[in-house]
Design a protein around this motif. Structure first.
Motif, PDB file in Angstrom:
ATOM      1  N   PHE A  48       0.808  -1.209   0.000  1.00 32.31           N
ATOM      2  CA  PHE A  48       0.000   0.000   0.000  1.00 32.31           C
ATOM      3  C   PHE A  48       0.849   1.269   0.000  1.00 32.31           C
ATOM      4  O   PHE A  48       0.580   2.209  -0.744  1.00 32.31           O
ATOM      5  N   LEU A  49       1.886   1.291   0.846  1.00 34.83           N
ATOM      6  CA  LEU A  49       2.656   2.516   1.020  1.00 34.83           C
ATOM      7  C   LEU A  49       3.902   2.611   0.153  1.00 34.83           C
ATOM      8  O   LEU A  49       4.391   3.699  -0.102  1.00 34.83           O
ATOM      9  N   ARG A  53       2.657   3.321  -6.660  1.00 30.00           N
ATOM     10  CA  ARG A  53       3.341   4.578  -6.994  1.00 30.00           C
ATOM     11  C   ARG A  53       2.556   5.823  -6.587  1.00 30.00           C
ATOM     12  O   ARG A  53       3.124   6.772  -6.053  1.00 30.00           O
ATOM     13  N   GLU A  54       1.263   5.809  -6.840  1.00 29.02           N
ATOM     14  CA  GLU A  54       0.450   6.972  -6.501  1.00 29.02           C
ATOM     15  C   GLU A  54       0.400   7.177  -4.982  1.00 29.02           C
ATOM     16  O   GLU A  54       0.578   8.297  -4.489  1.00 29.02           O
ATOM     17  N   MET A  55       0.185   6.094  -4.240  1.00 32.15           N
ATOM     18  CA  MET A  55       0.138   6.197  -2.783  1.00 32.15           C
ATOM     19  C   MET A  55       1.513   6.566  -2.236  1.00 32.15           C
ATOM     20  O   MET A  55       1.628   7.378  -1.323  1.00 32.15           O
ATOM     21  N   SER A  56       2.549   6.000  -2.814  1.00 35.87           N
ATOM     22  CA  SER A  56       3.909   6.311  -2.382  1.00 35.87           C
ATOM     23  C   SER A  56       4.208   7.805  -2.571  1.00 35.87           C
ATOM     24  O   SER A  56       4.800   8.443  -1.694  1.00 35.87           O
ATOM     25  N   ALA A  57       3.783   8.352  -3.682  1.00 33.08           N
ATOM     26  CA  ALA A  57       3.995   9.790  -3.939  1.00 33.08           C
ATOM     27  C   ALA A  57       3.205  10.633  -2.932  1.00 33.08           C
ATOM     28  O   ALA A  57       3.712  11.645  -2.428  1.00 33.08           O
ATOM     29  N   TYR A  58       1.981  10.203  -2.627  1.00 31.93           N
ATOM     30  CA  TYR A  58       1.161  10.925  -1.654  1.00 31.93           C
ATOM     31  C   TYR A  58       1.800  10.872  -0.267  1.00 31.93           C
ATOM     32  O   TYR A  58       1.892  11.887   0.422  1.00 31.93           O
ATOM     33  N   VAL A  59       2.267   9.686   0.135  1.00 27.28           N
ATOM     34  CA  VAL A  59       2.912   9.535   1.436  1.00 27.28           C
ATOM     35  C   VAL A  59       4.184  10.375   1.494  1.00 27.28           C
ATOM     36  O   VAL A  59       4.457  11.029   2.501  1.00 27.28           O
ATOM     37  N   GLU A  60       4.943  10.396   0.431  1.00 27.00           N
ATOM     38  CA  GLU A  60       6.162  11.211   0.373  1.00 27.00           C
ATOM     39  C   GLU A  60       5.823  12.688   0.530  1.00 27.00           C
ATOM     40  O   GLU A  60       6.521  13.427   1.235  1.00 27.00           O
ATOM     41  N   GLU A  61       4.747  13.123  -0.123  1.00 23.69           N
ATOM     42  CA  GLU A  61       4.310  14.518  -0.007  1.00 23.69           C
ATOM     43  C   GLU A  61       3.923  14.838   1.439  1.00 23.69           C
ATOM     44  O   GLU A  61       4.317  15.876   1.977  1.00 23.69           O
ATOM     45  N   LEU A  62       3.152  13.951   2.093  1.00 20.79           N
ATOM     46  CA  LEU A  62       2.786  14.151   3.495  1.00 20.79           C
ATOM     47  C   LEU A  62       4.016  14.151   4.391  1.00 20.79           C
ATOM     48  O   LEU A  62       4.134  14.966   5.310  1.00 20.79           O
ATOM     49  N   LYS A  66       4.305  17.643   6.016  1.00 21.41           N
ATOM     50  CA  LYS A  66       3.692  17.633   7.352  1.00 21.41           C
ATOM     51  C   LYS A  66       4.566  16.975   8.412  1.00 21.41           C
ATOM     52  O   LYS A  66       4.858  17.574   9.437  1.00 21.41           O
ATOM     53  N   ALA A  67       4.946  15.717   8.180  1.00 20.48           N
ATOM     54  CA  ALA A  67       5.626  14.945   9.226  1.00 20.48           C
ATOM     55  C   ALA A  67       7.005  15.511   9.555  1.00 20.48           C
ATOM     56  O   ALA A  67       7.353  15.652  10.729  1.00 20.48           O
ATOM     57  N   MET A  68       7.801  15.837   8.547  1.00 18.52           N
ATOM     58  CA  MET A  68       9.157  16.301   8.827  1.00 18.52           C
ATOM     59  C   MET A  68       9.190  17.664   9.531  1.00 18.52           C
ATOM     60  O   MET A  68       9.928  17.814  10.499  1.00 18.52           O
ATOM     61  N   PRO A  69       8.389  18.646   9.123  1.00 21.10           N
ATOM     62  CA  PRO A  69       8.387  19.895   9.902  1.00 21.10           C
ATOM     63  C   PRO A  69       7.949  19.665  11.355  1.00 21.10           C
ATOM     64  O   PRO A  69       8.491  20.272  12.276  1.00 21.10           O
ATOM     65  N   LEU A  70       6.999  18.758  11.554  1.00 22.10           N
ATOM     66  CA  LEU A  70       6.556  18.424  12.895  1.00 22.10           C
ATOM     67  C   LEU A  70       7.685  17.748  13.678  1.00 22.10           C
ATOM     68  O   LEU A  70       7.930  18.078  14.847  1.00 22.10           O
ATOM     69  N   MET A  71       8.395  16.842  13.037  1.00 14.95           N
ATOM     70  CA  MET A  71       9.506  16.158  13.696  1.00 14.95           C
ATOM     71  C   MET A  71      10.614  17.151  14.057  1.00 14.95           C
ATOM     72  O   MET A  71      11.180  17.071  15.146  1.00 14.95           O
ATOM     73  N   ILE A  72      10.912  18.072  13.168  1.00 18.17           N
ATOM     74  CA  ILE A  72      11.934  19.083  13.466  1.00 18.17           C
ATOM     75  C   ILE A  72      11.518  19.899  14.680  1.00 18.17           C
ATOM     76  O   ILE A  72      12.329  20.158  15.574  1.00 18.17           O
ATOM     77  N   ARG A  73      10.248  20.267  14.738  1.00 20.91           N
ATOM     78  CA  ARG A  73       9.743  21.013  15.896  1.00 20.91           C
ATOM     79  C   ARG A  73       9.888  20.179  17.169  1.00 20.91           C
ATOM     80  O   ARG A  73      10.333  20.679  18.204  1.00 20.91           O
ATOM     81  N   PHE A  74       9.522  18.888  17.109  1.00 20.37           N
ATOM     82  CA  PHE A  74       9.653  18.004  18.278  1.00 20.37           C
ATOM     83  C   PHE A  74      11.111  17.892  18.712  1.00 20.37           C
ATOM     84  O   PHE A  74      11.416  17.895  19.902  1.00 20.37           O
TER      85      PHE A  74
END
Length: 139
Positions: A48-49, A53-62, A66-74
């Motif tokens: 799935f992830l 390819r389409e889901m992988s691109a979507y997950v990469e975008e998220l 979203k996730a990496m800026p949040l992780m940097i803040r944490f």
């Protein structure tokens, strides 16, 4: 019920993301969902992830938006609180995150071969946050 983009579906995620939660608990809640691991097989996540390819691109975008800026803040908040070592730069910690992300397909394959998949994932998460020596002790 599908995830709606908020943490109201999983109350534990809401409490883990609160500013009072420790840095590793907050980061873990972003990277790892125990209920999803119990519900879906590692092969499902891999196909799935990673394989779609389409889901992988979507997950990469998220991940990037979203996730990496949040992780940097944490990470930065954890450093300010003394929960994350000041000996390691945020850039190096992010490189460590990226190594796990890049190797996720192999980790999922290994988990799929284990009798206790959840325990294996828990151990990988422990290694991710504490390494093989556990938490560093003050001398």
């Amino acid at each position: 019920m599908p995830w709606t983009g908020t943490t109201t579906r999983w109350p534990s995620a809401s409490s883990a993301l609160s500013p009072s939660a420790c840095a590793n608990r907050r980061a873990s809640s972003v990277l790892y969902d125990r209920e999803a691991i119990r519900t879906f097989s590692p092969d499902f996540f891999k196909s799935f992830l990673l394989d779609d390819r389409e889901m992988s691109a979507y997950v990469e975008e998220l991940y990037t938006a979203k996730a990496m800026p949040l992780m940097i803040r944490f990470i930065e908040e954890g450093k300010e609180r003394g929960e994350i070592s000041s000996k390691v730069s945020t850039g190096t910690i992010m490189a460590y995150f990226h190594m796990f992300k890049d190797y996720s397909s192999s980790i999922l394959e290994m988990a799929g071969q284990r009798d206790d998949k959840e325990a294996f994932i828990e151990e990988i998460i422990h290694l991710f946050f504490y390494g093989i020596c556990g938490e560093e002790r003050s001398s």
